[in-house]
Design an enzyme around this catalytic site. Structure first.
Site, short mmCIF file in Angstrom:
data_model
loop_
_atom_site.label_atom_id
_atom_site.label_comp_id
_atom_site.label_asym_id
_atom_site.label_seq_id
_atom_site.Cartn_x
_atom_site.Cartn_y
_atom_site.Cartn_z
N SER A 171 5.04 6.74 2.31
CA SER A 171 5.61 5.48 2.56
C SER A 171 4.99 4.09 1.72
CB SER A 171 5.36 5.38 4.09
OG SER A 171 5.75 6.06 4.79
N HIS A 226 1.02 5.15 1.37
CA HIS A 226 0.35 6.08 2.50
C HIS A 226 0.77 7.40 2.45
CE1 HIS A 226 -2.16 7.02 5.88
NE2 HIS A 226 -1.06 7.27 6.57
N ASN A 244 0.93 -1.08 -0.12
CA ASN A 244 -0.05 0.11 0.09
C ASN A 244 0.92 1.43 -0.10
OD1 ASN A 244 -2.37 1.58 0.16
ND2 ASN A 244 -1.71 1.82 2.28
N ASP A 251 -2.57 0.69 7.94
CA ASP A 251 -1.31 1.39 7.77
C ASP A 251 -0.18 1.12 8.61
OD1 ASP A 251 -2.67 3.09 5.80
OD2 ASP A 251 -3.41 4.43 7.24
C1 GRF Z 1 -2.69 8.84 -2.45
O1 GRF Z 1 -2.33 9.86 -1.98
C2 GRF Z 1 -2.28 7.63 -1.63
O2 GRF Z 1 -1.08 7.76 -1.01
C3 GRF Z 1 -3.62 7.38 -0.89
O3 GRF Z 1 -4.51 7.69 -1.43
C4 GRF Z 1 -4.25 8.54 -2.64
C5 GRF Z 1 -4.47 8.07 -3.86
O4 GRF Z 1 -4.45 8.73 -4.99
N1 GRF Z 1 -3.46 5.94 -0.24
P1 GRF Z 1 -4.56 8.31 -6.46
O5 GRF Z 1 -5.87 7.82 -6.68
O6 GRF Z 1 -3.42 7.36 -6.56
O7 GRF Z 1 -4.32 9.59 -7.34
#
Ligand code: GRF
Length: 316
Positions: free
Chosen positions: A137, A110, A108, A146
């Site tokens: 991260s 984050h 994932n 997370d």
């Molecule tokens: C990103 O900021 C990611 O870190 C978080 O959700 C957002 C997704 O953005 N988990 P995108 O859909 O990839 O533009």
């Protein structure tokens, strides 16, 4: 070498998914995107993936239990022969069952420097706390939100006057750089001989009175001043394979194992019937199982007194 098959789960825009997908277009990228799936049929990222010729799947979660929806997504992942899952803005809390099925194979991204600011509003919280840096991260997904082991991070400086939006926009640029790089490294490591040897080493040296020497150029594990119980064969005569050699009971067990799974088990040249070769580089190694093999092999060569102590310890 075959590319690792990655599915990306999204709920929204999918810019991270796009970054993963475009990185995968490089011929030397070790992964390919085989599916983009979503709980939101309207997710903009689905259209982009489709236009890029990547298979898509969507199933709304509305009216379904968490288990049922995770089950549907899991089936779609299996149907696409997925090996790794990349969550990219997938706004769902996952059931422990689903997470368990992809242990070590689900990543994932984050938007914070974990372990700081798990959950939502990460940028706002970083600015409010007066942090000099925000960031992002990439981590392995575990049942806790997370919380899994962090595989890589990028720090992003917070500028005077930054708002959560201005900071988020810069962090997103960093995310798009970080995620493809870390995903590539992660899918490659299970075929990387150094990483594979390190996995064996960690488990072998945890056994009582175990030590390591080099034997015929192979990392070799034995009991101090005693017999050897494991070797790692790395590219033996240029065969390109990485495998663990451990002791077994004899020809019968050797034949059974090879018959059961001839891609994984083999008769190691020069070692005779008392050993089995177990391929470590197939990308699906069960490391607990390897730990068991090492332990059994250790037990078969350990002096009675030492093996007895281990059994006594196990009884507790
Ligand atoms: C990103 O900021 C990611 O870190 C978080 O959700 C957002 C997704 O953005 N988990 P995108 O859909 O990839 O533009």
């Amino acid at each position: 070498m075959a590319k690792a098959r990655v599915a990306v789960l999204i709920s929204g825009t999918g810019t991270n998914m796009a970054a993963l997908l475009y990185a995968a277009k490089a011929t030397d990228c070790p992964y390919e995107i085989v599916l983009v799936a979503s709980n939101n049929p309207e997710a903009a990222g689905l259209k982009l993936a489709e236009a890029e010729g990547v298979a898509t799947f969507a199933h709304p979660h509305k009216g379904l239990s968490r288990e049922a929806h995770d089950g549907i997504m899991h089936d779609a992942l299996l149907a696409a022969k997925t090996e790794f899952v990349a969550l990219a803005g997938y706004m769902r809390i996952l059931t422990p069952e689903f997470v368990g099925k992809w242990e070590g194979r689900m990543l994932n991204i984050h938007p914070s420097l974990l372990p700081k600011y798990k959950g939502l509003h990460t940028h706002e919280r970083a600015i409010e706390a007066g942090d000099s840096h925000g960031g992002c991260s990439v981590h392995l997904v575990t049942a806790e939100l997370d919380d899994g082991p962090v595989l890589g991070q990028t720090e992003v400086a917070i500028l005077p006057g930054d708002t959560e939006h201005s900071l988020a926009a810069r962090v997103l640029i960093a995310e798009h750089q970080l995620y493809p790089r870390i995903l590539a490294a992660h899918v490659s490591r299970e075929r990387d001989p150094d990483w594979l040897v390190a996995q064996v080493r960690e488990r072998a040296l945890a056994l009582p009175e175990a030590d390591e020497v080099a034997s015929h150029g192979m990392p070799c594990f034995g009991i101090i001043k005693g017999k050897k119980f494991a070797y790692v064969s790395v590219d033996h005569h240029g065969d390109g394979k990485t495998a663990l050699l451990v002791k077994i009971s004899g020809a019968e067990e050797q034949n059974q194992l090879i018959e059961m799974d001839e891609d994984r088990y083999y008769r190691p040249a020069y070692f005779g019937d008392g050993w089995i070769g177990i391929r470590l580089d197939l990308g699906d190694t069960d490391w607990d199982h390897i730990g068991e093999w090492l332990r059994k092999s250790w037990q078969s060569v350990a002096p009675k007194k030492l093996a007895g102590l281990m059994q006594a310890a196990d009884a507790f």
